[in-house]
Write an enzyme that holds these catalytic residues in place. Sequence first.
Site, PDB file in Angstrom:
ATOM      1  N   ASP A  45       0.825  -1.198   0.000  1.00  0.00           N
ATOM      2  CA  ASP A  45       0.000   0.000   0.000  1.00  0.00           C
ATOM      3  C   ASP A  45       0.866   1.258   0.000  1.00  0.00           C
ATOM      4  O   ASP A  45       0.353   2.378  -0.071  1.00  0.00           O
ATOM      5  CB  ASP A  45      -1.009   0.009   1.141  1.00  0.00           C
ATOM      6  CG  ASP A  45      -0.384  -0.087   2.522  1.00  0.00           C
ATOM      7  OD1 ASP A  45       0.860  -0.110   2.625  1.00  0.00           O
ATOM      8  OD2 ASP A  45      -1.145  -0.149   3.514  1.00  0.00           O
ATOM      9  N   SER A  46       2.184   1.062   0.013  1.00  0.00           N
ATOM     10  CA  SER A  46       3.120   2.167  -0.234  1.00  0.00           C
ATOM     11  C   SER A  46       2.894   2.797  -1.601  1.00  0.00           C
ATOM     12  O   SER A  46       3.399   3.894  -1.877  1.00  0.00           O
ATOM     13  CB  SER A  46       4.565   1.678  -0.126  1.00  0.00           C
ATOM     14  OG  SER A  46       4.778   0.515  -0.914  1.00  0.00           O
ATOM     15  N   ASP A  84      -0.846  -6.167   0.200  1.00  0.00           N
ATOM     16  CA  ASP A  84      -1.355  -5.523   1.403  1.00  0.00           C
ATOM     17  C   ASP A  84      -2.875  -5.397   1.352  1.00  0.00           C
ATOM     18  O   ASP A  84      -3.430  -5.023   0.306  1.00  0.00           O
ATOM     19  CB  ASP A  84      -0.780  -4.107   1.533  1.00  0.00           C
ATOM     20  CG  ASP A  84       0.561  -4.072   2.228  1.00  0.00           C
ATOM     21  OD1 ASP A  84       0.806  -4.929   3.096  1.00  0.00           O
ATOM     22  OD2 ASP A  84       1.368  -3.181   1.906  1.00  0.00           O
ATOM     23  N   GLU A 114      -1.718  -5.519   9.034  1.00  0.00           N
ATOM     24  CA  GLU A 114      -0.948  -4.822  10.058  1.00  0.00           C
ATOM     25  C   GLU A 114      -1.679  -4.885  11.389  1.00  0.00           C
ATOM     26  O   GLU A 114      -2.855  -4.554  11.471  1.00  0.00           O
ATOM     27  CB  GLU A 114      -0.734  -3.354   9.672  1.00  0.00           C
ATOM     28  CG  GLU A 114       0.072  -3.140   8.407  1.00  0.00           C
ATOM     29  CD  GLU A 114       0.303  -1.652   8.130  1.00  0.00           C
ATOM     30  OE1 GLU A 114       0.000  -0.818   9.004  1.00  0.00           O
ATOM     31  OE2 GLU A 114       0.775  -1.334   7.021  1.00  0.00           O
ATOM     32  N   GLU A 181       8.983  -4.050  11.082  1.00  0.00           N
ATOM     33  CA  GLU A 181       9.442  -2.760  10.562  1.00  0.00           C
ATOM     34  C   GLU A 181       9.873  -1.837  11.691  1.00  0.00           C
ATOM     35  O   GLU A 181       9.132  -1.626  12.663  1.00  0.00           O
ATOM     36  CB  GLU A 181       8.329  -2.086   9.743  1.00  0.00           C
ATOM     37  CG  GLU A 181       8.739  -0.751   9.161  1.00  0.00           C
ATOM     38  CD  GLU A 181       7.744  -0.179   8.170  1.00  0.00           C
ATOM     39  OE1 GLU A 181       7.980   0.950   7.692  1.00  0.00           O
ATOM     40  OE2 GLU A 181       6.734  -0.842   7.871  1.00  0.00           O
TER      41      GLU A 181
END
Length: 263
Positions: A45-46, A84, A114, A181
């Site tokens: 999703d970056s 994602d 996440e 991360e």
Amino acid sequence: MAKVTISDLFKIKSKGEKFACLTAYDATFSHLISQCGIEVILVGDSLGNVIQGHKTTLQVTVESMAYHTACVTKVEPQSLVITDLPFMSYPHSDEAIKTAATMMRSGAEMVKVEGGQWLSSIIFDLVERGIPVCGHLGLTPQSFHMLGGYKVQGRNEAEAATILSDALSIQEAGASLLVLECVPETLASEISAKLKIPVIGIGAGPNTDGQVLVLHDMLGLTTNSPSFSKDFLRDTDSVTTAIKTFLNSVKNREFPEEDNWYS
């Protein structure tokens, strides 16, 4: 390179070897990354930042993720493809299953979510229905408002204990992979050693089983790239060479260097 599967990543971990992951959002880079031998492609999703120009990932929609997943998988990459699930598309099992099914129909071979222990029942329900899951702990960009910004996580004893507990819960729920991360190198090392599933690090030190970078960061195409990244294109003659250099640097334990992780 033969088609990479989840089982292959478990074998790499069991041998004490390393694997590499890069983000991709289109067919051209998907094919190139695969041809270079990168084991895992993340349709991240970056893309909200590097493709769509948003300041955060929160604006990314399910439709966008499905579209870019279809672009990436159209060329049938040999890399394992993870997608994602975007912000607030998996608040409970029913919605998570619906969103994950959309990504799998678009070509994803695993989905990434996440969050910590609260996700355990959702991960279990996804896996029970045949959808492989990758967890994501530490700095979780979809929750950056709650975290007070893009900050290193797990530096104090209580935070570190929570992240470790969350990692074990995610594994117990059935996740096949975990991304860590921006956590201290010592914590990432401990989690990687304690988990049976492969752990992919980003800004988490050299002792995770794999390393991931955003493609545009490792090619030096973004301004203000995070300190854990490295411009692999700067000292090479082509994008292909840069990607291969990244892969070899991960496998030979030359990346990340000390400047690319947190203590």
